[in-house]
Every structure is written in structure tokens, then in C-alpha cells.
Design a protein around this motif. Structure first.
Motif, PDB file in Angstrom:
ATOM      1  N   MET A 240       0.856  -1.182   0.000  1.00  0.00           N
ATOM      2  CA  MET A 240       0.000   0.000   0.000  1.00  0.00           C
ATOM      3  C   MET A 240       0.892   1.231   0.000  1.00  0.00           C
ATOM      4  SD  MET A 240      -2.908  -0.754   2.883  1.00  0.00           S
ATOM      5  CE  MET A 240      -3.346   0.985   3.078  1.00  0.00           C
ATOM      6  N   THR A 245      -1.617   0.747  -4.975  1.00  0.00           N
ATOM      7  CA  THR A 245      -1.727  -0.545  -4.315  1.00  0.00           C
ATOM      8  C   THR A 245      -1.231  -1.631  -5.256  1.00  0.00           C
ATOM      9  OG1 THR A 245      -3.703   0.181  -3.129  1.00  0.00           O
ATOM     10  CG2 THR A 245      -3.449  -2.187  -3.413  1.00  0.00           C
ATOM     11  N   LYS A 352       5.650  13.421   5.804  1.00  0.00           N
ATOM     12  CA  LYS A 352       4.223  13.588   5.511  1.00  0.00           C
ATOM     13  C   LYS A 352       4.029  14.981   4.969  1.00  0.00           C
ATOM     14  CE  LYS A 352       2.665  12.061   9.520  1.00  0.00           C
ATOM     15  NZ  LYS A 352       1.804  11.634  10.645  1.00  0.00           N
ATOM     16  N   LYS A 365     -10.471  15.284   2.537  1.00  0.00           N
ATOM     17  CA  LYS A 365     -11.102  14.396   1.567  1.00  0.00           C
ATOM     18  C   LYS A 365     -12.118  15.145   0.733  1.00  0.00           C
ATOM     19  CE  LYS A 365     -13.085   9.860   1.230  1.00  0.00           C
ATOM     20  NZ  LYS A 365     -14.224   9.070   1.655  1.00  0.00           N
TER      21      LYS A 365
ATOM     22  N   PRO B 150     -10.253   5.044   1.272  1.00  0.00           N
ATOM     23  CA  PRO B 150      -9.531   6.321   1.451  1.00  0.00           C
ATOM     24  C   PRO B 150     -10.046   7.220   2.566  1.00  0.00           C
ATOM     25  CG  PRO B 150     -10.163   5.926  -0.865  1.00  0.00           C
ATOM     26  CD  PRO B 150     -10.934   4.976  -0.030  1.00  0.00           C
ATOM     27  N   GLY B 151     -11.034   6.810   3.339  1.00  0.00           N
ATOM     28  CA  GLY B 151     -11.501   7.619   4.464  1.00  0.00           C
ATOM     29  C   GLY B 151     -13.006   7.801   4.456  1.00  0.00           C
ATOM     30  N   GLN B 199      -0.554   7.894   9.259  1.00  0.00           N
ATOM     31  CA  GLN B 199       0.473   7.898   8.223  1.00  0.00           C
ATOM     32  C   GLN B 199       0.264   8.954   7.153  1.00  0.00           C
ATOM     33  OE1 GLN B 199       0.441   3.656   6.993  1.00  0.00           O
ATOM     34  NE2 GLN B 199       2.514   3.564   7.787  1.00  0.00           N
ATOM     35  N   VAL B 200      -0.974   9.364   6.916  1.00  0.00           N
ATOM     36  CA  VAL B 200      -1.241  10.210   5.760  1.00  0.00           C
ATOM     37  C   VAL B 200      -2.035  11.481   6.065  1.00  0.00           C
ATOM     38  CG1 VAL B 200      -2.466  10.316   3.543  1.00  0.00           C
ATOM     39  CG2 VAL B 200      -1.080   8.308   4.107  1.00  0.00           C
ATOM     40  N   HIS B 201      -3.137  11.339   6.766  1.00  0.00           N
ATOM     41  CA  HIS B 201      -4.065  12.457   6.882  1.00  0.00           C
ATOM     42  C   HIS B 201      -3.670  13.432   7.998  1.00  0.00           C
ATOM     43  CE1 HIS B 201      -6.702  10.672   3.960  1.00  0.00           C
ATOM     44  NE2 HIS B 201      -6.745   9.551   4.628  1.00  0.00           N
ATOM     45  N   HIS B 208      -4.502   4.179  10.115  1.00  0.00           N
ATOM     46  CA  HIS B 208      -4.048   2.849   9.696  1.00  0.00           C
ATOM     47  C   HIS B 208      -3.731   2.048  10.955  1.00  0.00           C
ATOM     48  CE1 HIS B 208      -1.435   0.625   6.450  1.00  0.00           C
ATOM     49  NE2 HIS B 208      -2.253  -0.167   7.056  1.00  0.00           N
ATOM     50  N   SER B 226      -7.822   0.613   7.509  1.00  0.00           N
ATOM     51  CA  SER B 226      -7.086   1.766   7.016  1.00  0.00           C
ATOM     52  C   SER B 226      -7.987   2.780   6.330  1.00  0.00           C
ATOM     53  CB  SER B 226      -6.007   1.299   6.030  1.00  0.00           C
ATOM     54  OG  SER B 226      -5.295   2.411   5.552  1.00  0.00           O
ATOM     55  N   THR B 228      -6.219   4.884   4.434  1.00  0.00           N
ATOM     56  CA  THR B 228      -5.184   5.370   3.506  1.00  0.00           C
ATOM     57  C   THR B 228      -5.096   4.523   2.247  1.00  0.00           C
ATOM     58  OG1 THR B 228      -3.411   3.978   4.397  1.00  0.00           O
ATOM     59  CG2 THR B 228      -3.783   6.084   5.495  1.00  0.00           C
ATOM     60  N   PHE B 229      -6.006   3.564   2.108  1.00  0.00           N
ATOM     61  CA  PHE B 229      -5.950   2.655   0.960  1.00  0.00           C
ATOM     62  C   PHE B 229      -6.344   3.360  -0.338  1.00  0.00           C
ATOM     63  CE2 PHE B 229      -8.023  -0.518  -1.816  1.00  0.00           C
ATOM     64  CZ  PHE B 229      -6.981  -1.419  -1.965  1.00  0.00           C
ATOM     65  N   ARG B 230      -5.643   3.071  -1.423  1.00  0.00           N
ATOM     66  CA  ARG B 230      -5.982   3.618  -2.735  1.00  0.00           C
ATOM     67  C   ARG B 230      -6.487   2.505  -3.636  1.00  0.00           C
ATOM     68  NH1 ARG B 230      -4.302   8.942  -2.968  1.00  0.00           N
ATOM     69  NH2 ARG B 230      -6.064   8.949  -4.388  1.00  0.00           N
TER      70      ARG B 230
ATOM     71  N   PHE D 259      -2.999  -0.805  -8.619  1.00  0.00           N
ATOM     72  CA  PHE D 259      -3.755   0.424  -8.760  1.00  0.00           C
ATOM     73  C   PHE D 259      -2.795   1.581  -8.594  1.00  0.00           C
ATOM     74  CE2 PHE D 259      -5.909   4.141  -7.126  1.00  0.00           C
ATOM     75  CZ  PHE D 259      -7.024   4.235  -7.943  1.00  0.00           C
TER      76      PHE D 259
END
Lengths: 393, 393, 393, 393
Positions: A240, A245, A352, A365, B150-151, B199-201, B208, B226, B228-230, D259
Motif C-alpha cells: 500500500m 496498491t 508527511k 477528503k 480512502p476515508g 500515516q497520511v491524513h 491505519h 485503514s 489510507t488505501f488507494r 492500482f
């Protein structure tokens, strides 16, 4: 070729296929009958029960170690002493101390040393890695590598003293190195959390384990290993990243599905747990497991005077991570990865970057809802307050 | 219907589909405009911004709570006070203490209380569970439930104080209860190990997390959650037993593949992160997510005077497990699951039975090698020594 | 409910599930014992062996015909005579003449008539169709619908005189109507080419057939039907358009994989040909086969005074296409589809538009080669000559 | 190497990989610049625009023809004249007459001649074929081979006079030979029914075709070929036998899913039609397409003095079948396959054997119904009447 068992045969099958120019000259086994049988099967000129003699022979350019784990060090030291290029099967050692001694021996001897980590050479893995390195997935956040089957092929695997452990040492070495490649070999592995248990088999070592390796940049390399899986050999990886992915399935679902009532034939599918019903063979097993690409890299590296993609140093790092995993399984804490010899980056920050929506807000988002409304989730930069805005379609 | 947001609309879409006889009468929202719009969209007779009044109305038999997490308790207590059957969305509480108060309130009031854990009602889950209970997988050793996207859709999810946490509370509640069902609701969850990170937001809560729940019989319920998945919404479950394996994919790979260049149309695929290239829609989203079977069980249970498959007690146990997960993510240790009110089995042993090969040995493994040889791995009963026997083909 | 066999039970299971408001009142069967057993199993007030009496009963609003093919006409004519809404299982008739008489009867009687073509109501099909209609695939060029299994459930299916044929009439009716929907119901089916054979079973009728239906706009609707397939029930559809592709798998690969050694249990998977090894159950069989959405459309249509998505006219067109298929299988030529009553478009042109590259050339293809070169394939507008241009990276 | 285009590069990439011992010495191209570039890219000693000279060179043991279809005959005749072993790319000729002349030339010259039909050498195909030959599928009833993509790489493909046709000659040659292998090369292909059309591209030749090849034993070899497919390269095969089924997917679904949002990188996936969203790369493209195993078989065959698995005779049979396909696409009838030189079995019967249930009946089917009843479908041996027996659970 040192060793004449299951893995030695896989290596030999690979080297003797597809009109390769590299030749196996002789085989060593502790058991004379096994050595003779192997030599016959692969039409080798020589077989022996004297390891040193086998290595020292004049027309031998490189030695392949396909021995049980507890014999790797002895064999590597012999190669170092005799100045022969050495390729050692995985795991390098039963633990980091053993691996470190092997690493130092080959470096001091100045010989070529390759780590035969086949699953870091599967065609799917190689292409994935190149996509990841090209940035197709953005920053890597998490990897998962899973290897599970009903258990290994030889007695010594099941004996902790000889093997160094159970499913963790046998399968975890693959999974850890796969994750390390995706996350980046220069990123330091910091600590490990691991659960392990002996759930099914009458053995001392673990037959099932799950572990998380935390890297300095915050990425996680997860491994899932088991000798208790039913249904064949489960070989799957996932990655990920912030922008993508990857899902890899290297064995049970590769685009080859077969159903058979089993009536017509004495047919038995390889490695499958059943010979009837739906079966999932792979086309070319050695290829799917990475052997051909691995040996090509190794021998090309010898000729080109460069290190191979997988080195003894990699094997040492893997052992250090697994040491921490074993410790964690007992202590039930996260355990530090002890790397006396760290050659990667000194410090990697937890990078980040947040997306600015406007002067006031970060964008968390943006989404189109099923009823067509557009929804924004925003975070106020100064106060940290989260708010949403909905625009009706 | 209390609430008029994303989940309330999903519930309403389900109840208004397939010629169901159960009718939504009125809607409550804190925001008058939202309440009116919802009532218009679903042609409801009434809408209100007074929760108590909405619940108390005479022709209301049951109340569905589709409110943000921090408002569940207030709404449940109101239903208890007013003696109305209550169905509460997941998670039950922000923590076990809150959940326990709700549980006690409905039990003291003697009202029907259902826990709207939709993913324990998907058709795939229901059929899997029945196979597992019928013994098709033998003894369950490990389950994995994964939910990643993704959230979430609303601002309050991203605010820890209102939601109770991040991906763990939002998604982990599903995963934990899926594992608990497969392992057996009467088996006590003992302790939890959890890694979590942001990790991301740009948020405080975790986006996550990976956790392991250890049950008293040695089984492990793993969760992977998670924001944070795409790539869409990743909903997968796995179960490993001594006699079998189950793999479920409820969203991204369900036998529906579509490629579009995007040229011809303003077409946008639901929940997908892209509108062109290969897309993986699901046929009937509510169905795949379990909503229809969930509401059928709930209303049938009310009519039949029996508890539903998912109760407030289940919601409480889930919260207790998640509490331990949050604690573990901080302490970096395995943390005990604190269940002041445990209604399952007192003690479940780590049942294992070994296969006797003959008087002298246990059988570890029997295997046909690629060259046709049969290999037996045996363990001597008295000494514990592992040996192998090979029979040439 | 007229009929008490396999399909009648599937219909009843669907109508009695998910808290639907539509109720089955009574059942008719030619066999008194079967009628009684069906009534008991579904707790119906009445059962009878007199069809006319069953239809005429006062509290019956709609009649579902779940009888063998040779009894459809008689039952439809009775409904027309008695003025009751009628829903008839597929195929409508054994041939177009029979279907046309049924169509005329219901239209003259002015009753509601629905064609129970369940596979045009599966959730995957409905969503695909809406994507196709929205233009996601551009102009549809080809569709393939495949239904194959080891053979049907009742004796009359295997008797050509009663059923009207073998796999073509039993399964081809689904496949043809699926293709017709994707290509467009207003586009006239022109001719059919069909191969059919009795490859395995000791019957007169075909147990395997492949057919191509050519439509006036040049699109092809392919069907593949078989009673000789091993491995379960194979239900797959494909659509190719100028801008995209759809692949549907409705049964054997829907994201539900199970492996079982079969040791622990008397478990038997439904419709599977094996009870051990890898199995592929579906979550909710009726749903995956389209029954719930089909009945919802039918009863909604009755209430809303509109025609259902699948009408007796559709059933008649399907029969006309299958008539041509049977003829073609014998004559070994393409055979015209004879539609005395055509209600679609009069003429549909073979629409094609070529992409102009510049004044001199049409663009056939633009491509990046593995070595990075860009390659253009062009066609000179005046001469028709094909040329290529390569631009080095 | 004769030719320096797309396929020549694929062949060279294969031969230069994996430490193979066979070396390309020189390259011939009609275009001097292309010849030079190819020689540079692959570090060849020589390049030339004189074909005869290239073939005649002393250190050349074998000639690989990688030229456009209309130049195969000239090149083969030159090899025959000069007595050099020849490997010719697919299709062998533009039609059977051309293929037959090539076949006769090499046989009269007594040279080794191999037909480079790579898709009959993919690892999946080779293992499938060995399963089929071992009887795992019983009697083969039907095969389907499908190759579809958006169109070929060079101008001459699109010019019917040079190529011999469109998608049928380009892709159908693969599909026909795949089917012929599964059904058995000794079974005579009898007749062909084919639909073909130019649905999309501004060309004379067909860009889409479906064909059925009927073999003497009643088996059907179906081919589906298209230059109009969107979504990448669709390479799938299926085999149905009386005891089993095989499904192969060689390109778009091989256990490698990726992806990517496309944000991070200039990454472009090979052969994919899109560079973002869900992509389905293959690990090692040449391997998946059969090139390595093909060349190994060819060179091994030369050394061992045996014919390769795919010979010029096979190429001739394929051309004869495709000739019938082209004829059928025009005549709209089944067309006989004209094989003046047939070397297989003289007569293969339509073998069928029915299962006797008892003295009176054949067994058609035995089934467990969803409600647990066991149902038998039987056929009376003397009268042919079909009856059923149901045993309640």
C-alpha cells in the motif's frame, strides 16, 4: 552443489532447463547413496561425501549451498577458506550472530557471495519493485507478505536446534526481505512485534506466526507465515502506498483453473492437497518461484564483477529482524532490531505532507456521494477543527 | 430514523427496496434542512429536530439510530426511557463503558435492542459462518478481516472526541466482530496487540492499524483497517482451520470487471477512485454489504420474540476489545481485554490432538515429492526426536 | 403458483424471504401429493390439482406459471380467459408460434403479462446494462452469454417433445435475451448461425450448442449453452464495445473461495459437483440469479400500471431467434429470424466513423512500442494505402 | 535473424535472457537503418540487407524468420536451397497453398524446420496439455481459444494482400493450433463455420471474427479473434471434457493487480491501454507468451535430431483450416477443410458410452436437490422414454 535434497533438486532442475550455459559439475551429500542418486539423476561427473574436496575441485567456479540451516556456516567458511564464489540458500543463518560471521568471512576472503532469496526474484516481484521504485505507488506505507502451506519437506526443518526455529525462520525470511525491498533497503528496520504459536503440529517450534516490522520512516512490513494452512501453498504479497496498491498472488490464483472428477486418470497435481475437484496448478513452478531470474542475476553478477541483488548483507539484516521476532514472540513486547553493522541511511524522517485547500484549510477528503452531492472534509490550519462542506448536485 | 446522513440513507434505501413491508415513518435530524430533505427524498410523513418527540410518536414501533458515535448513548437511553425497540448502528459506543451503560439501560427497560453490524450479515459471511459451524474447516485457528478505503464521509468521523477514534473504531468494530463470529462468540477474547499510526491524513486519530486478538482457545482474530488505501474499498476476510480455508472478497473482486476509456460518457462509477480504465463495481451494494439480511433478521427477531444475531451485548464485547487495542497501540504491549460482564464459556482449552502413526511415532507429515518419492516426517513419542522416511517410487 | 417443482420452490423461497409483502396464496400441481407437500413446506392455505379453479380463486391477484414448457400455453390462455395478471417462467413457448399465441391472448385480454427472465434481473446485469446505456462502452460490437452445467433437474427437460429442445431452449433463452438487452431491444435480430450436438447424454435433444445472432446494426450476440459442463454452474457474460469491455461471472467466481478436506463434517456444498477440495459457493443464490429484483419489478409494474422490463413480447422475440437457431443447427446455414410482429426500429445502419489524422490520412492506431518508439499506423484517404511512421524516443 | 521489427525484438530479447547459450550472429532487414539499429541494440557482429548472403554465412546454424507474412515463402525457399535449419514465425503462409510449398521445400531439402507457434509453448498451455493427455478431463468435447487486443503493430498487418487477412490470419492461427493440440493432432479437422466483419477500423480485412472448427470425432475447436478489444490484450483458453474443465488466462488476470493514481510518476504500463487506475501487468511477458520454452524445444530438437513440438506440417494444417474459415465468412455456410496431405488418423468415431443404471434404464443424471431429496433422471433402454425418481430425504 552442496546438498542433494528438495531444494538442491529445484536448483538443479532450474539450471538444467532452458538451454542455460552454467553447468553443475559435482554434488556433495553427507549420505553417499543420496549423492550417487542425485549425480545419476542429473548426469553429473562427480559425487562425494567430502565437502571440502568437492569445493576445492579445480573446475569449480562457484559453490551452491543447498544444505540444512545448521550446516550453512561450516560450508560458507570452507568456501571462504578455499576462495570460491559462494551462493547460499535462505535463511543465511539460524540467527544474526551466525549470519554475521558468514558475512565477515566472505568479505575478508574477498569472494563473491550471493544470497539465494528466490522470492525476491519472481517475475511478478521484479516488475512490482520496478513500478514501486518508479513512483507508481507514491510513498510506501505498508507491505504484507504471506507464505503458508501444510509444512516443509525434511525432518531437520521440524527440529528447532537444526533449523533455528519453525515457520518464522523457514518462511519469514522470505516475507521480511520482500517487505524490505518494497520499503527500501536503505531504510532502517527499527523494531518488531510478533505473535507465534504451535497450533497444530506435535513440535517445539512455532507452526504459525504473524509479525510487524516497523521501519524508521514509519512504514510497516507485515509477515504472515504458517505450516498449518490447508489448500496448497498460499503465496501472496501486498503493498500500500499513498498513490497506489499492488496485490500479487504467486501460486494458488495465477490464471490457471482446472476441474477434474478424477475418473479418467491417475493424475496428481503438484503441491495440491487434493487431486480432484477444482485445482490451481502453476504453469512453470520454478519460474513462478523466481529460481531462473535468481541464478541469472547471480552468474551475471559474478561475470560483471558487481554484487547481486541479494547479498549476504541482506541475509544478515533478515536474520537480525527475525531474531527480534523470536524475542518478541516470547516477551510479548515490541523488540528492537539489533544491527551492529548498519550500512543504510542514518536517519529517515516520517515524511508527511498535507494538501492545502486554501489559506484557511487543509483538504482531508473530497468525495461525490451516491445522491450526487459533493462533499469536502477540511481541517482548519490554526485550530485543527474538522469541518465539512456539502454542495448539492 | 434518527439521523439523515450517509448511513441513514443507506438504511432507508434498503428498507424501501424489494417490496419490503417495514416502513420508515419519520426522521429526526439536528439540522432542520437535512431532516426536511431526507423526508422529501424518501416521502416520509414527518420530520423533526426533537429527538424525544420523534421516538415517542405513537405509530413508531422501532427506532433506528443512524447518528454519529457520540450521540448513540443519548438516543439509546431515550428509547429505553420511552420503551421503544431500538436498533443502533455500529460501533455501539465510543468505548466499553459507554456501551455497557447502553446495554444495561435496554436490559433494565426490557426493550428489544439490535446491533446493526451489517458486515456480519453479508450473504457471503452468512454462508461461510454456516459452513464453519458445520465443521467444514475443522478447528478455527486464525481469521483475518480487512477493511480499507480512502476515508469516511462525514466530518465527525475525523474528530476523535466525537467518534472515539479513527480507523480502529470506524472499521475495526466490523473486523473484530467478524473474527469473533468465526472463532465462536462463547470463546473469551483474552488480549490484544495493536499497531496504529497516522500515516497520511492531517488528523489526530489513527488512519491505519493492524491488530491481533488472542482468544482463550489459542485462536487469533486479526484485523487490518485503514483510511489510507488507494483503489476503492477493500473488504476481505479469511479463515484458516485445521481442515480448510475460506477467502471472501466482498467488494473489489466479485465477478464484475469493466473497462472503459471514458470517452463516450459522463459515467462515474460508485465508490471507485477512478472513472476510467478497469473498474470493479458491485451488483447491488446494499446487499453485498449485508443491509437487507440485517434488517430482515432484526424485524423477524422482534416479531418472533427472540434476540437478533447481533445484540447490544456483542456491541459491548467489541468495544471492550477495541479499548484494549487503543491501549496496546500506545503501550506497545499486549493488553488484556477487560470484560466485567462475560457471558460466554468459563474456560476453553487449547485443544490439540496429534495423529499417531504407530506405537512409536506421531505423524507430522506425509508427502509425495516431485520425483515421486513418498516422504514421512515422524516424531518419536518418547524422545520427541523428528525423523524422516523416504520410500522411492 | 402453478407448479411445485424446482423452479416453483426457488420462486417461493424468494417471495417468502426478506420480509416481502407479496404472499403466495395457493399452489396447483398435476400431482396431488406434490401440491400438498409444497403447500405444507411454504405454509399455504390452499393446494389443488385443478388449474382453472386455482387461477379463478377470488383472492388471487396474479398467477405465477412455474410449469414445464409444454403447459405454458394452456396456463396462459386460462389466465387470459379469467382476466388474471400472469407471470410466466422462461422460455415463454417451445417455439415462436406458441409464444405468439400467448402474446396475442394476453394483449387481447388486456391483462398484465410478465416474462420471468431472471438472468436479465441479476444485480450485476442490471448495473452493467445501466453502464452500457450510459455509454461507458461506446457502441456495442459483440456480447457473449454462457450458461453451462451438467444438466437440468426434471425428466421433462430431457424430452424434446415436452420441452421444445435441449440446452438451446433451456439455457439459450437466457443468453439470447441478455445479448438482446445489451445490444438494444429496438435493434432487429436478423439471422442466426448455430452449431448443436448431442455429445454426452443418451437423449435426442442437443446437450451442447454455440450460436451467433447477427443484429441489423452489425452487432453479434453469441450464446454458449451446455448440459455437459463439469465443475458446477458456469454463468458468464461478456460485452465488447468500441470504448470498453464488461466481464461478468455470476456463479463460480464471485469472491467466495473455500477449501475443505471434508474430514470434519457431513457438509455438502450446493450445486457443486464435489464436496471437498476448493469450492466456490455463492452467498445468496436466489439474489445472484436475479429472482428478488425480478419479482420486485413485476409487482411494482402491476401497481404502477407500466409494463415490466421483460414482457411477453420479449419472450416471443427470444423464441423466434431460437427457432432460427434450431433450423440453422440442422441446415448448417445462417437462418433468418422470422418476426411477423416486429415492434422495434425499422432500419438500423451499420454506423462506423473513422478518425481523421490529418487531411491526407485516417488514423488506424497509435502505439508506444516496448523500446519507447511511438508508432502511427495511417491509411491514405484517397488511395486506401496503409503506411506507418515511427518516431524514435 | 531475418527481420528487425516487433517480433524479431521479442525473439532476440528471449534469446539474450536467462544466460542461454544460443547466440544471434547477424540480422537481415530490407531497410539498412533498421538492420543497423537492431544490430547495435543487440550487439550483433553483422547486419545486412541481402537475405541470401545472411542465410549463407558460414557460422550460421539456424535461421529465424521474423518477417511479414508475404516474405515467409521466399525466405523458407532460400533456407531450403542453402540447407540451413529454419524456424519460421506464425502464420506459416498466407494460405494453405503457400504453406504446402514451404512444407514440401523443407522436406525435400531434408532440413530441420520449426513452426514458431509461441502460444502452444506457454507454461500454462504445456502443463494443461499434459493434464489433458493424462486423461484428467476425460474425452475433450470443446475448446475455446480467444485472442483480442486493439490491433497489431506494423502497417503490413493492416494490408490484406501482404498479410493474407486480418484478425483471422494474425490471431486465429494461434487459436486454431491451441484447439488442435487439446483435441488431438491426429484427429482430422472436418469443416469450419466462421463469422467475420470489419466493425471498427478503416480497413478491408476483418477486425473481428468467431469460428467453429468441427473435428471428425465431434469435438469443436472455437476461436474468437479481434482487433477491436478495449482493455489490453485478452488471451484466454478453455477446454471442456467429459470429466473436467480447464480455464487459462495468460495476460489480463494472472495474479498481478496494481492500482495507481498516476500522480507520482511518468510510469507507463506495457501493453495496457491506460496508465492509471487498476492495471494488470504480467511478470515476465516473453515467458507468459511461451517464447523461452519454444526456443528451448526448437534448439533441443535440432540437437536431438527429433522434430519439434510444432512443425511446418502443423503450420500447413492451420493454414488449411483458416482457408476454410475465410471461405465460410463469405459463403455463410460450413466449409470443408481441404487437406490434400493428411497424416493423422484415417477415421475417428464419435465415441460415446452411456452409463447403464440397471437392466432397464440408462442413467442421465443423479442429483441432490436443495431440499435434500435425491433425484434420478433415467432413460428406458428399449423405448427411449425419460423418467424421474425422487427419494425424499
Amino acid at each position: 552443489m552442496l546438498g542433494s535434497g528438495f531444494i538442491a533438486r529445484f536448483y538443479a532442475d532450474t539450471l538444467h532447463a532452458q538451454r542455460r550455459k552454467d553447468q553443475i559439475i559435482s554434488v556433495y551429500s553427507r549420505d553417499a547413496a543420496n549423492a550417487r542418486r542425485f549425480a545419476e539423476d542429473y548426469r553429473l561427473a562427480r559425487h562425494d561425501t567430502d565437502m571440502e574436496k568437492t569445493i576445492a575441485a579445480e573446475n569449480i567456479d562457484a559453490v551452491i549451498i543447498a544444505l540444512p540451516n545448521h550446516l550453512h556456516e561450516e560450508a560458507v567458511l570452507a568456501c571462504a577458506r578455499l576462495g570460491k564464489a559462494v551462493l547460499c540458500t535462505k535463511p543465511l543463518g539460524r540467527n544474526a550472530a551466525e549470519a554475521k560471521r558468514m558475512l565477515e568471512a566472505v568479505e575478508q576472503a574477498g569472494i563473491f557471495a550471493g544470497y539465494l532469496e528466490d522470492l525476491c526474484y519472481t517475475p511478478k516481484f521484479l516488475k512490482s519493485l520496478s513500478s514501486v521504485k518508479a513512483g507508481a505507488l507514491g510513498r510506501v506505507l505498508w507491505t504484507k507478505s504471506r507464505e503458508a502451506h501444510p509444512g516443509p519437506h525434511s525432518d531437520w526443518f521440524w527440529d528447532k536446534a537444526l533449523s533455528g526455529g519453525g515457520a518464522i525462520i523457514d518462511l519469514g525470511c522470505h516475507c521480511v526481505e520482500i517487505g524490505r525491498n518494497f520499503i527500501g533497503k536503505s531504510v532502517r528496520p527499527v523494531e518488531v512485534m510478533c505473535w507465534a504459536d504451535t497450533q497444530v503440529h506435535p513440535i517445539e517450534a512455532e507452526d504459525h506466526a504473524i509479525g510487524l516490522v516497523r521501519y524508521e520512516n514509519g512504514a510497516i512490513g507485515q509477515f504472515e507465515v504458517s505450516w498449518t494452512f490447508r489448500g496448497g501453498m498460499d503465496l501472496r504479497d501486498e503493498v500500500m502506498g499513498t498513490e497506489g496498491t499492488i496485490w500479487l498472488n504467486s501460486f494458488l490464483r495465477t490464471g490457471f483453473d482446472m476441474f477434474t472428477t478424477g475418473k479418467g486418470a491417475e493424475y496428481v497435481a503438484e503441491k495440491a492437497e487434493s487431486a480432484t475437484g477444482w485445482l490451481f496448478p502453476v504453469g512453470d513452478e520454478a519460474h513462478e518461484l523466481g529460481y531462473p531470474h535468481m541464478f541469472s542475476d547471480m552468474f551475471d553478477a559474478i561475470e560483471e564483477g558487481r554484487p547481486p541483488m541479494e547479498t549476504f548483507y541482506d541475509g544478515y539484516v533478515v536474520n537480525a529482524i527475525l531474531d527480534a521476532a523470536f524475542l518478541s514472540a516470547k516477551s510479548k513486547n515490541w523488540e528492537k532490531v539489533i544491527l551492529e553493522d548498519w550500512r543504510g541511511d542514518r536517519q529517515t524522517s516520517h515524511e508527511k505532507s498535507h494538501i492545502s485547500y486554501n489559506e484557511q484549510y487543509y483538504l482531508i477528503k473530497k468525495e461525490i456521494l451516491p445522491n450526487g452531492d459533493e462533499k469536502l472534509i477540511l481541517k482548519e490550519k490554526t485550530t485543527g477543527k474538522v469541518v465539512q462542506e456539502t454542495k448539492r448536485k
